[in-house]
Design a protein around this motif. Structure first.
Motif, PDB file in Angstrom:
ATOM      1  N   LYS A 389     -34.738 -25.058  60.072  1.00 62.47           N
ATOM      2  CA  LYS A 389     -35.055 -25.530  61.199  1.00 62.47           C
ATOM      3  C   LYS A 389     -34.541 -26.810  61.809  1.00 62.47           C
ATOM      4  CE  LYS A 389     -38.925 -26.145  64.168  1.00 62.47           C
ATOM      5  NZ  LYS A 389     -40.611 -26.070  64.118  1.00 62.47           N
ATOM      6  N   TYR A 390     -34.867 -27.664  60.375  1.00 68.19           N
ATOM      7  CA  TYR A 390     -34.502 -29.144  60.829  1.00 68.19           C
ATOM      8  C   TYR A 390     -33.386 -29.810  60.097  1.00 68.19           C
ATOM      9  CZ  TYR A 390     -39.598 -29.858  62.247  1.00 68.19           C
ATOM     10  OH  TYR A 390     -40.681 -29.549  62.866  1.00 68.19           O
ATOM     11  N   LEU A 392     -31.844 -29.435  57.209  1.00 73.80           N
ATOM     12  CA  LEU A 392     -31.876 -30.003  56.105  1.00 73.80           C
ATOM     13  C   LEU A 392     -30.918 -29.079  54.845  1.00 73.80           C
ATOM     14  CD1 LEU A 392     -35.551 -31.292  56.107  1.00 73.80           C
ATOM     15  CD2 LEU A 392     -33.552 -32.491  56.807  1.00 73.80           C
ATOM     16  N   GLY A 406     -31.749 -34.259  52.640  1.00 74.02           N
ATOM     17  CA  GLY A 406     -31.334 -34.787  54.057  1.00 74.02           C
ATOM     18  C   GLY A 406     -30.241 -35.647  54.100  1.00 74.02           C
ATOM     19  N   ASP A 412     -26.042 -38.255  58.299  1.00 73.63           N
ATOM     20  CA  ASP A 412     -26.629 -38.103  59.360  1.00 73.63           C
ATOM     21  C   ASP A 412     -27.609 -39.086  59.421  1.00 73.63           C
ATOM     22  OD1 ASP A 412     -27.880 -37.468  61.853  1.00 73.63           O
ATOM     23  OD2 ASP A 412     -28.708 -35.503  61.056  1.00 73.63           O
ATOM     24  N   GLU A 414     -30.184 -39.607  61.478  1.00 73.78           N
ATOM     25  CA  GLU A 414     -31.568 -39.118  62.008  1.00 73.78           C
ATOM     26  C   GLU A 414     -32.193 -38.221  60.881  1.00 73.78           C
ATOM     27  OE1 GLU A 414     -32.971 -39.133  65.278  1.00 73.78           O
ATOM     28  OE2 GLU A 414     -31.824 -40.920  65.401  1.00 73.78           O
ATOM     29  N   HIS A 415     -31.440 -37.888  59.812  1.00 73.35           N
ATOM     30  CA  HIS A 415     -32.218 -37.151  58.612  1.00 73.35           C
ATOM     31  C   HIS A 415     -33.572 -37.574  58.246  1.00 73.35           C
ATOM     32  CE1 HIS A 415     -30.414 -40.023  55.743  1.00 73.35           C
ATOM     33  NE2 HIS A 415     -31.415 -39.634  55.025  1.00 73.35           N
ATOM     34  N   TYR A 417     -36.227 -38.939  59.861  1.00 72.92           N
ATOM     35  CA  TYR A 417     -37.094 -38.343  60.649  1.00 72.92           C
ATOM     36  C   TYR A 417     -37.399 -36.865  60.468  1.00 72.92           C
ATOM     37  CZ  TYR A 417     -36.056 -42.964  63.060  1.00 72.92           C
ATOM     38  OH  TYR A 417     -35.860 -44.118  63.438  1.00 72.92           O
ATOM     39  N   ARG A 418     -36.320 -36.324  60.420  1.00 78.76           N
ATOM     40  CA  ARG A 418     -36.398 -34.708  60.479  1.00 78.76           C
ATOM     41  C   ARG A 418     -37.026 -34.149  58.984  1.00 78.76           C
ATOM     42  NH1 ARG A 418     -31.631 -32.932  60.001  1.00 78.76           N
ATOM     43  NH2 ARG A 418     -30.085 -34.658  60.443  1.00 78.76           N
ATOM     44  N   GLU A 421     -40.594 -34.869  59.158  1.00 78.53           N
ATOM     45  CA  GLU A 421     -41.411 -34.037  60.171  1.00 78.53           C
ATOM     46  C   GLU A 421     -41.346 -32.491  59.372  1.00 78.53           C
ATOM     47  OE1 GLU A 421     -43.514 -32.642  62.974  1.00 78.53           O
ATOM     48  OE2 GLU A 421     -42.404 -34.318  63.413  1.00 78.53           O
ATOM     49  N   ALA A 422     -40.232 -32.374  58.692  1.00 82.38           N
ATOM     50  CA  ALA A 422     -40.360 -30.869  57.978  1.00 82.38           C
ATOM     51  C   ALA A 422     -41.627 -30.849  56.915  1.00 82.38           C
ATOM     52  CB  ALA A 422     -38.794 -30.651  57.350  1.00 82.38           C
TER      53      ALA A 422
END
Length: 529
Positions: A389-390, A392, A406, A412, A414-415, A417-418, A421-422
């Protein structure tokens, strides 16, 4: 010899001048004519150019003769003009495809127009030679057959169509055609013989009529007695002539009857031959149709089998690719397929996540092996869905530990943050699952999660059962952060905190000692939502 060469050099210009003068004379004579004389003279001029090897001029004059004959409506003259135009076009030096097509069209049209046997024979020979010139052996064979039907003889160099499914049938058909041609020639000879007899009778009648007229003139000059004597003599001669004439008429009648009988027999033979030929042709068509149908059905079955095999191959290929993508990242899998190997890559900015269950050894004692594996599978499947979903990359599972990363294989920004969140979503899932199991009186699964950001190396190792893996201090430090975390919490390093602090509230834990690393700053990420 020395004197002959100058004489030849002198004679050559005279010869050329004579030919030019003859050509001018013929062209001048042509301009003064019209109608049928013009067409005949144009054909004569075409023959003149053809004999001199000027085939283009010969073709032009023949076409003009055809136009004049067409205006006059004279079919045979049109046929002759078309024949000579096609003959000249065929002989053009380096004739192109369009010119050869015009030559064939002129000859075919001439063949349809003419009723003269000699011209038809010449046209067929030209069409046969044109087919050989264009390397169309099948057409040449057909023209050779028509020549054989018309003349009784096929060209000596006619191509032979051998073997195959229909070779024997075609040979029998050609033999039958030859027999029909021989019978037709025999009938034509008999008809010509009868025609000659009729001409002889007609000449005899004319001779008798002339003799009667001479006698009548002589009678007018005789005396009465001479006339009586002459009349008696004439009466006797008349009786003899009448008897002779009656006998001659009977002979003619009998000859006419014989001719009719022969014509009827010839018609019957021709019909029988035509019927036999049509039956043979029908048999050949049926055999060809059966052969084509058999080939079509065989090809259809073969294509169906081939299509099914291709479908199975495509399904297996798709299954293999899905299995490969389940093991490796897509970019690495593509590199392996095209290059046969994947090059290890250094990533300056990557983030690694580790999870591990608290008191897993105790859980292993309380649960049967089947139940333990079933619960791990349930948990890790949810982790896989969250990682996907994120965006990764799952790296591997080691016993009850789960590792993902990530920022790779594609960098990337933005990884971080993701991945945080994961991690929070993983803890939310475990909390809900723990409450569900507690209501049922089942052992609880509680996990620690550690995250660290930094450089690492990623690649594929091994030749058999290969796997995508990561190496470096970043990986080791993420494992230490997990081990120094708290149950149900997400523990991150200062490096990761600096990347996500603007989006996630964190609790500073101070410096915490880590094995083989020393004291490092650690942060708990506060749950949101």
């Amino acid at each position: 010899m020395k004197t002959a060469i100058p004489l030849l050099l002198c004679a050559f210009p005279l010869l050329c001048f004579a030919q030019t003068a003859q050509e001018k004379a013929l062209e001048a004579a042509l301009t003064e004519l019209e109608g049928r004389p013009y067409a005949l003279k144009a054909l004569e001029l075409s023959d003149y150019y053809f004999e001199r090897g000027e085939y283009a001029k010969a073709a032009v004059r023949a076409r003009r003769a055809f136009q004049e004959a067409e205006d006059l409506g004279e079919t045979e003259l049109m046929a002759q003009a078309l024949y000579k135009a096609g003959r000249a076009l065929r002989r053009l030096p380096n004739a192109n495809r369009a010119q050869l097509n015009r030559a064939e069209e002129s000859l075919r049209r001439s063949l349809r127009l003419t009723q003269e046997r000699e011209l038809e024979t010449n046209i067929l020979r030209q069409l046969y030679e044109l087919a050989l010139q264009r390397n169309r052996k099948k057409d040449a064979a057909e023209w050779a057959v028509r020549l054989q039907v018309l003349t009784g003889e096929a060209p000596a160099d006619a191509p032979e169509i051998k073997g195959g499914l229909f070779g024997g049938k075609r040979k029998k058909a050609l033999e039958k055609v030859a027999e029909v041609a021989a019978e037709n020639r025999e009938l034509e000879e008999k008809l010509q013989k009868v025609e000659r007899e009729r001409k002889k009778l007609r000449i005899s009648q004319e001779v008798l009529a002339d003799a009667v007229r001479e006698k009548e003139a002589a009678i007018q000059e005789m005396t009465e007695e001479q006339m009586r004597a002459q009349l008696m003599l004439m009466e006797k001669e008349r009786l003899l002539d009448s008897m002779s004439f009656a006998s001659m008429m009977d002979s003619m009648f009998l000859a006419h009857q014989d001719m009719k009988i022969e014509e009827q027999k010839a018609q019957i033979r021709a019909k029988n031959n035509q019927r036999n030929f049509m039956m043979a042709l029908a048999a050949i068509v049926l055999i060809v149709a059966f052969g084509l149908w058999s080939r079509y059905t065989h090809t259809k079955r073969y294509n169906a089998v081939l299509e099914e095999k291709n479908r199975i191959i495509q399904e297996e290929k798709k299954r293999s690719e899905e299995l490969l993508l389940n093991i490796l990242p897509k970019a690495i899998a593509e590199e392996l397929k095209f290059r046969g190997a994947a090059q290890a890559r250094h990533y300056e900015k990557a983030t690694v996540l580790f999870t591990d269950f608290v008191n897993f050894s105790k859980l292993a004692k309380e649960l049967s092996p089947e139940e333990l594996v079933k619960n791990l599978d349930h948990c890790f499947k949810h982790f896989d869905a969250i990682v996907e979903k994120y965006g990764l990359e799952k790296i591997k599972t080691i016993g009850d530990a789960y590792m993902c990363a990530g920022g790779l294989p594609q960098p990337d920004d933005e990884h971080p943050y993701r991945i945080v969140e994961a991690a929070l979503e993983m803890q939310r899932f475990l909390t809900a699952w723990r409450l569900e199991r507690a209501e049922k009186g089942l052992p609880e699964f509680v996990a620690r999660i550690g995250i660290h950001s930094g450089p690492l190396v990623a690649g594929v190792v091994g030749r058999k059962k290969f796997a995508y893996d990561i190496w470096g201090d970043t990986v080791n430090l993420a494992a230490r952060l997990e081990s120094k975390g708290a149950p149900g919490r997400v523990n991150i390093s200062a490096a990761t905190y600096s990347l996500v602090k603007d989006r996630f509230p964190c609790e500073h834990r101070g410096k915490v000692a880590a094995k083989n690393v020393g004291e490092i700053d650690m942060y708990f990420v506060k749950a949101t939502g």
